[in-house]
Design an enzyme around this catalytic site. Structure first.
Site, PDB file in Angstrom:
ATOM      1  N   LYS A   1      11.531  77.393  33.688  1.00 34.52           N
ATOM      2  CA  LYS A   1      12.648  76.488  33.466  1.00 34.52           C
ATOM      3  C   LYS A   1      12.071  75.114  33.171  1.00 34.52           C
ATOM      4  O   LYS A   1      11.427  74.501  34.027  1.00 34.52           O
ATOM      5  CB  LYS A   1      13.528  76.441  34.714  1.00 34.52           C
ATOM      6  CG  LYS A   1      14.694  75.484  34.599  1.00 34.52           C
ATOM      7  CD  LYS A   1      15.607  75.619  35.794  1.00 34.52           C
ATOM      8  CE  LYS A   1      16.773  74.661  35.715  1.00 34.52           C
ATOM      9  NZ  LYS A   1      17.656  74.773  36.871  1.00 34.52           N
TER      10      LYS A   1
ATOM     11  N   LYS B   1      14.373  79.388  30.130  1.00 32.89           N
ATOM     12  CA  LYS B   1      15.369  78.448  29.620  1.00 32.89           C
ATOM     13  C   LYS B   1      14.812  77.054  29.437  1.00 32.89           C
ATOM     14  O   LYS B   1      13.890  76.703  30.154  1.00 32.89           O
ATOM     15  CB  LYS B   1      16.587  78.422  30.539  1.00 32.89           C
ATOM     16  CG  LYS B   1      16.393  77.606  31.796  1.00 32.89           C
ATOM     17  CD  LYS B   1      17.543  77.765  32.705  1.00 32.89           C
ATOM     18  CE  LYS B   1      18.344  76.495  32.821  1.00 32.89           C
ATOM     19  NZ  LYS B   1      19.306  76.557  33.907  1.00 32.89           N
TER      20      LYS B   1
HETATM   21  C1  PBG Z   1      20.797  74.372  38.337  1.00 34.64           C
HETATM   22  C2  PBG Z   1      20.911  74.822  36.936  1.00 34.64           C
HETATM   23  C3  PBG Z   1      20.951  74.056  35.757  1.00 34.64           C
HETATM   24  C4  PBG Z   1      21.238  74.928  34.723  1.00 34.64           C
HETATM   25  C5  PBG Z   1      21.306  76.199  35.276  1.00 34.64           C
HETATM   26  N1  PBG Z   1      21.073  76.127  36.640  1.00 34.64           N
HETATM   27  C6  PBG Z   1      20.901  72.590  35.531  1.00 34.64           C
HETATM   28  C7  PBG Z   1      19.760  71.771  35.964  1.00 34.64           C
HETATM   29  O1  PBG Z   1      18.672  72.252  36.282  1.00 34.64           O
HETATM   30  O2  PBG Z   1      19.976  70.560  35.992  1.00 34.64           O
HETATM   31  C8  PBG Z   1      21.467  74.544  33.294  1.00 34.64           C
HETATM   32  C9  PBG Z   1      22.325  75.469  32.512  1.00 34.64           C
HETATM   33  C10 PBG Z   1      22.959  74.865  31.306  1.00 34.64           C
HETATM   34  O3  PBG Z   1      22.652  73.716  30.909  1.00 34.64           O
HETATM   35  O4  PBG Z   1      23.790  75.549  30.706  1.00 34.64           O
HETATM   36  N2  PBG Z   1      19.552  74.085  38.820  1.00 34.64           N
END
Ligand code: PBG
Length: 341
Positions: free
Chosen positions: A214, A267
């Site tokens: 991530k 992601k």
């Molecule tokens: C929570 C999380 C996030 C996303 C998924 N789980 C946001 C972040 O890390 O700030 C992002 C998903 C999206 O932007 O559609 N940790």
């Protein structure tokens, strides 16, 4: 590019003595009409590959888009069954639930109360659709006032103290009927900690879809509005990954494989297609791509300006994720596909 190669093709056609000179190898034969193209299509995106996220909020009779056109839907547990029905009927891959609690707390306590909308949603969906794959996010950013993904002590994100809370959250979700808990917090060691806690609670059949890679990304903006989870100080760079680090990305997903993840997720999707491919070639776990909120927002904005066709651009993005090696895709597009097949 390819000087000697194209020379060889040209020479070949000359040697074969064809009346009309030109290439012998013609890839356009494989594209000549819709039937031929369909026959040779290598990669497809089907509804069964798509997982739809929902933001489960407290209260009754809530059904709203976080902002017009985002595709990020906030829904109360009582409305979820009806909303999900068409997805189930059409054979969508599953549903990913994000909890938005009524009150935020910074000590990791009161989890059951904070998770109560998620509990109601999970139990209702489980009852109504026994075989619908249910995923639920495991992270602290929506549950804390500071909006960080772990507990904060003296302004520092406390990795090991966070693990216990994340594990407790995973166990609760497993008990309520989630099939795959989905840690997105990026703390070190969370997959192992969650697996141990699930097994200790005899939740052997609750799986872990790990957000293995991530990136610290600019593409999460619309999500943070929908989940009320924007960090109130600093940023997420001490736990989410730098986008340029390919070797580190491999270490992330390899660790999660070792720690017992059942499936991996990368992601944002579109900016990490190479990472997806590397994970696909490097392990045999099911692999997910998450087409995040900002990826969708980009396409919607361009389409609203009349600069591209949303549906075609979306198809192209999704198929590229599958081509890069994703088995499944978490995307806000799933329900759009059901509504407008
Ligand atoms: C929570 C999380 C996030 C996303 C998924 N789980 C946001 C972040 O890390 O700030 C992002 C998903 C999206 O932007 O559609 N940790």
């Amino acid at each position: 590019m390819g000087g000697s190669f194209s020379g060889r093709v040209a020479a070949g056609s000359a040697v074969s003595g064809s009346a009309v000179s030109g290439p012998t190898v013609r890839l356009r034969r494989l594209r000549k009409n819709g039937g031929v193209r369909r026959l040779f299509e290598e990669t497809t995106v089907e509804l069964r590959h798509l997982v739809q996220p929902y933001f489960v909020v407290p209260g009754r009779d809530v059904w709203r888009e976080s902002a017009p056109g985002t595709g990020l839907w906030q829904v109360s547990a009582d409305r979820l069954i009806d909303e999900v029905a068409p997805l189930v009927g059409a054979g969508a891959g599953g549903v990913m639930l994000f909890g938005v609690p009524a009150t935020k707390r910074d000590d990791g306590g009161g989890l059951e109360e904070q998770l109560s909308p998620l509990r109601a949603a999970t139990e209702a969906l489980r009852r109504a659709y026994p075989e619908l794959p249910l995923f639920a996010d495991v992270c602290l950013c929506s549950y804390t006032t500071h909006g960080h993904c772990g507990l904060v002590h003296d302004g520092v994100i406390d990795n090991d103290a966070s693990l216990a809370v994340l594990a407790r959250m995973a166990v609760l979700l497993g008990q309520w009927g989630i099939d795959f808990v989905s840690p997105s917090d990026m703390m070190d060691g969370r997959v192992a900690a969650i697996r141990r806690a699930l097994d200790d609670a005899r939740l052997h059949d609750t799986g872990i879809l790990s957000y293995a890679v991530k990136m610290a990304s600019a593409f999460y903006g619309p999500f943070r509005d929908a989940a009320l989870s924007a960090p109130q100080f600093g940023d997420r760079k001490t736990y989410q990954m730098p986008a340029g680090n390919r070797r580190e990305a491999r270490r992330e997903w390899m660790l999660d494989v070792d720690e017992g993840a059942d499936a991996l997720l990368v992601k944002p999707a579109l900016t990490n297609l190479d990472v997806l491919r590397e994970a696909r070639d490097g392990c045999d776990l099911p692999l997910f791509a998450y087409q995040v909120s900002g990826e969708r927002a980009m396409l919607v904005a361009a389409a609203e300006k009349g600069q591209l066709d949303l549906r075609r651009a979306m198809d192209e993005c999704l198929v590229s994720m599958r081509r890069a090696g994703a088995d499944a895709i978490v995307t806000y597009e799933a329900r759009e596909r059901v509504r407008r097949p």
